[in-house]
Design a protein around this motif. Structure first.
Motif, PDB file in Angstrom:
ATOM      1  N   UNK A 225      13.824 -11.037  96.737  1.00  0.00           N
ATOM      2  CA  UNK A 225      15.240 -11.139  97.103  1.00  0.00           C
ATOM      3  C   UNK A 225      15.476 -12.478  97.797  1.00  0.00           C
ATOM      4  N   UNK A 226      16.643 -13.098  97.538  1.00  0.00           N
ATOM      5  CA  UNK A 226      16.962 -14.384  98.172  1.00  0.00           C
ATOM      6  C   UNK A 226      17.571 -14.187  99.549  1.00  0.00           C
ATOM      7  N   UNK A 227      17.638 -15.259 100.304  1.00  0.00           N
ATOM      8  CA  UNK A 227      18.339 -15.234 101.585  1.00  0.00           C
ATOM      9  C   UNK A 227      19.813 -14.901 101.341  1.00  0.00           C
ATOM     10  N   UNK A 228      20.356 -13.989 102.152  1.00  0.00           N
ATOM     11  CA  UNK A 228      21.752 -13.612 102.002  1.00  0.00           C
ATOM     12  C   UNK A 228      21.988 -12.486 101.018  1.00  0.00           C
ATOM     13  N   UNK A 229      20.931 -11.995 100.361  1.00  0.00           N
ATOM     14  CA  UNK A 229      21.079 -10.863  99.441  1.00  0.00           C
ATOM     15  C   UNK A 229      21.555  -9.637 100.217  1.00  0.00           C
ATOM     16  N   UNK A 230      22.331  -8.788  99.565  1.00  0.00           N
ATOM     17  CA  UNK A 230      22.854  -7.595 100.230  1.00  0.00           C
ATOM     18  C   UNK A 230      22.427  -6.343  99.483  1.00  0.00           C
ATOM     19  N   UNK A 231      22.174  -5.295 100.239  1.00  0.00           N
ATOM     20  CA  UNK A 231      21.897  -3.957  99.694  1.00  0.00           C
ATOM     21  C   UNK A 231      22.597  -2.972 100.626  1.00  0.00           C
ATOM     22  N   UNK A 232      23.757  -2.481 100.180  1.00  0.00           N
ATOM     23  CA  UNK A 232      24.562  -1.650 101.059  1.00  0.00           C
ATOM     24  C   UNK A 232      24.990  -2.437 102.280  1.00  0.00           C
ATOM     25  N   UNK A 233      24.691  -1.891 103.462  1.00  0.00           N
ATOM     26  CA  UNK A 233      25.071  -2.552 104.714  1.00  0.00           C
ATOM     27  C   UNK A 233      24.055  -3.587 105.181  1.00  0.00           C
ATOM     28  N   UNK A 234      22.995  -3.806 104.400  1.00  0.00           N
ATOM     29  CA  UNK A 234      21.926  -4.700 104.828  1.00  0.00           C
ATOM     30  C   UNK A 234      22.059  -6.069 104.155  1.00  0.00           C
ATOM     31  N   UNK A 495       8.117 -27.667 107.113  1.00  0.00           N
ATOM     32  CA  UNK A 495       8.193 -27.292 105.701  1.00  0.00           C
ATOM     33  C   UNK A 495       9.563 -27.679 105.161  1.00  0.00           C
ATOM     34  N   UNK A 496       9.579 -28.278 103.977  1.00  0.00           N
ATOM     35  CA  UNK A 496      10.824 -28.541 103.268  1.00  0.00           C
ATOM     36  C   UNK A 496      11.202 -27.242 102.553  1.00  0.00           C
ATOM     37  N   UNK A 497      11.992 -26.430 103.218  1.00  0.00           N
ATOM     38  CA  UNK A 497      12.270 -25.078 102.746  1.00  0.00           C
ATOM     39  C   UNK A 497      13.094 -25.128 101.467  1.00  0.00           C
ATOM     40  N   UNK A 498      12.601 -24.489 100.417  1.00  0.00           N
ATOM     41  CA  UNK A 498      13.284 -24.469  99.125  1.00  0.00           C
ATOM     42  C   UNK A 498      14.576 -23.667  99.222  1.00  0.00           C
ATOM     43  N   UNK A 499      15.668 -24.238  98.749  1.00  0.00           N
ATOM     44  CA  UNK A 499      16.975 -23.566  98.814  1.00  0.00           C
ATOM     45  C   UNK A 499      17.353 -22.884  97.501  1.00  0.00           C
ATOM     46  N   UNK A 500      16.603 -23.149  96.436  1.00  0.00           N
ATOM     47  CA  UNK A 500      16.824 -22.469  95.158  1.00  0.00           C
ATOM     48  C   UNK A 500      15.537 -21.758  94.778  1.00  0.00           C
ATOM     49  N   UNK A 501      15.378 -20.561  95.330  1.00  0.00           N
ATOM     50  CA  UNK A 501      14.097 -19.844  95.264  1.00  0.00           C
ATOM     51  C   UNK A 501      13.804 -19.364  93.847  1.00  0.00           C
ATOM     52  N   UNK A 502      12.625 -19.717  93.359  1.00  0.00           N
ATOM     53  CA  UNK A 502      12.126 -19.209  92.083  1.00  0.00           C
ATOM     54  C   UNK A 502      11.234 -17.999  92.315  1.00  0.00           C
ATOM     55  N   UNK A 503      10.339 -18.097  93.321  1.00  0.00           N
ATOM     56  CA  UNK A 503       9.409 -17.002  93.595  1.00  0.00           C
ATOM     57  C   UNK A 503       8.783 -17.189  94.963  1.00  0.00           C
TER      58      UNK A 503
END
Length: 520
Positions: A225-234, A495-503
């Motif tokens: 799951x990516x940052x900001x993904x939602x599942x119900x109230x989470x 770390x150069x944090x990846x903003x377009x996550x592949x895996x």
């Protein structure tokens, strides 16, 4: 350094990344902030630090065990929606998963903070349902998985000769042997090993695979799951993954005997052990697990002059952790772990209960304090075990080994403690390489695109949480900070944090393996 495929990959990957930095600079719009300039400078500096040293002329020989699997990688929220599992109102931790309600509770528990986790599913019907649903998702990916094969693939790509210990199906083993000689990861869809990604010609580092042949490979479901993904109230605070499996081969270390035999002729410079989390909460018969780990401990202690690295994982079974502390960890020179596994292990060493969930975005000072404490506790245990002897660290009759290397990888930074005068070298470059590998793996590309990265590490950090501790600024032209303390050196890199996550799955294994390559 030998001009093999591993070196070529690193050389051209570095050159391409530098080219991207220059292109990003020339084509930047006038309104972009100075933060982009800062990121480009940090990236260029990390690339220079990574390439500052190479490996010895001889290709390092690395033996890696134990186990392997097929990873089925899917979007976690999509999969749960596919099977009609609604969001729970009660996030709860479970040591293992018995039913769908527990799956929902456990997923929610780790999903919201964005913490990595791995759980054993004892309900075969539920697990089969999850696998079948995953096959029907249009964006599923099937890939070679398991700590040992993933680390083997990274180290072979970087130019090592690798002996891999694991039990695999015939088709799986054919692709795996290509993978560990420096090819790209092979992806599969549905039930067969299909759609292999084209790979370069194999290097001369063709290495054997030690282990039994099994009819069907074990499947591990990777719910990404990516940052900001939602599942119900989470809502997920950061990108990560939740892993479930019903593995019935790897917990028994089925490849250990064959691996042990082949080690005698392989003569490795480094022995790497991972994948023992497959034993976590597994229904062994009484005494089975202890016997298996005792045999593994004997193997690790049989070559006192060969370095040993143990890769931690998500453990919740206190009985298993106790056995690891007693039978495996004392034989390791080096430990690798993430920000969840560090406080977990430290808590157990201090005599407390396992820490299931910790801060997924810890401050540098917090992690460094935990690393110092772990380093001291592990080495105090070593000294206590040998207090009545005058034996050296690598004497054949010594009880275990001192810990001389500790690598912790987090989303925002890499940190490493290395004992001065130990066999580990090039710490600064190794930490830089680990940092860059984090971006390469998560973004799914050997070339680092600065437009798809960001720095989330603070502009300066304290070396400790103690009042009055020194603060170290993050210098763009020298982003890796190293300093001496007591009998060890500490190095920290952003770390150069990846903003377009592949895996995200396999990130820790790739990072740890890359960090080791320059230190053998």
């Amino acid at each position: 350094m030998e001009q093999g495929s591993g070196f070529s990959f690193m050389k051209y990957g570095t050159a391409a990344s530098l080219a991207m930095v220059l292109l990003a600079y020339w084509f930047r719009s006038p309104g972009e902030s100075g933060l982009d300039n800062r990121l480009d400078t940090v990236l260029s500096s990390l690339l220079r630090a990574e390439s500052k040293v190479g490996m010895n002329n001889a290709r390092p020989r690395v033996a890696i065990g134990l186990g392997g699997c097929v990873d089925v990688i899917v979007d976690g929220v999509t999969l749960l929606n596919k099977i009609g599992l609604p969001p729970t109102g009660q996030p709860l931790h479970h040591d293992y998963i018995e039913n769908a309600d527990q799956l929902a509770q456990s997923f929610a528990y780790f999903f919201a903070p964005g913490a990595a986790s791995e759980r054993f599913v004892i309900n075969d019907t539920l697990f089969s349902q999850l696998v079948e649903a995953s096959r029907e998702l249009p964006d599923n990916r099937w890939a070679i998985g398991g700590n040992a094969p993933v680390m083997a693939g990274r180290m072979a790509t970087e130019g090592c000769d690798v002996l891999l210990g694991g039990s695999f199906s015939p088709d799986f083993a054919d692709i795996l042997s290509q993978h560990i000689t420096g090819t790209h990861t092979q992806y599969m869809r549905n039930t067969s090993l299909l759609d292999a990604i084209p790979h370069p010609p194999p290097s001369p580092s063709v290495s054997p695979v030690a282990g039994n042949v099994v009819e069907e490979p074990d499947i591990h479901l990777i719910l990404e799951y990516p940052s900001g993904a939602t599942w119900g109230q989470y809502t997920a605070r950061r990108a990560n993954r939740y892993i479930v499996h019903s593995d019935d081969h790897n917990p028994y270390l089925a490849s250990l005997q064959d691996f042990e035999v082949k080690l005698q002729d392989f003569h490795p410079d480094l022995l790497v052990v991972g994948g023992l989390q497959m034993m976590d909460s597994f229904p062994f018969q009484r005494g089975e697990r202890e016997a298996l780990l005792s045999r593994l401990g004997s193997l690790l202690s049989s070559s006192p002059r060969t370095g040993v690295h143990f890769e931690m994982a998500s453990f919740v079974d206190e009985g298993l952790m106790g056995d690891l502390l007693r039978l495996v960890l004392p034989h390791a020179d080096s430990l690798g772990m993430n920000e969840q596994e560090l406080p977990n292990l430290l808590s157990l060493l201090r005599g407390s209960n396992i820490t299931v969930l910790s801060d997924p975005n810890p401050r540098v000072a917090t992690v460094l304090d935990q690393m110092r404490a772990l380093y001291r506790l592990v080495n105090q245990r070593y000294r206590d075990a040998n207090e009545d002897s005058d034996m050296g660290a690598y004497a054949t009759s010594a009880k275990g080994r001192p810990l001389t290397r500790l690598h912790v990888h987090t989303l925002a930074f890499q940190a490493m403690i290395v004992t001065r005068g130990s066999q580990w070298k090039n710490t600064m470059s190794a930490v830089a390489k680990a940092s860059l590998t984090a971006n390469r793996h998560v973004c799914g590309s050997p070339d680092i695109d600065p437009s798809k990265a960001r720095l989330i590490m603070d502009e300066s950090f304290s070396v400790s949480s103690k009042e009055g501790s020194q603060r170290i600024p993050l210098e763009e032209t020298r982003p890796v900070s190293c300093w001496d303390e007591e009998d060890y050196e500490i190095c920290v890199a952003p770390v150069l944090v990846c903003t377009e996550v592949y895996q995200t799955a396999g990130g820790g294994d790739n990072i740890s393996a890359a960090g080791l390559v320059l230190q053998i």
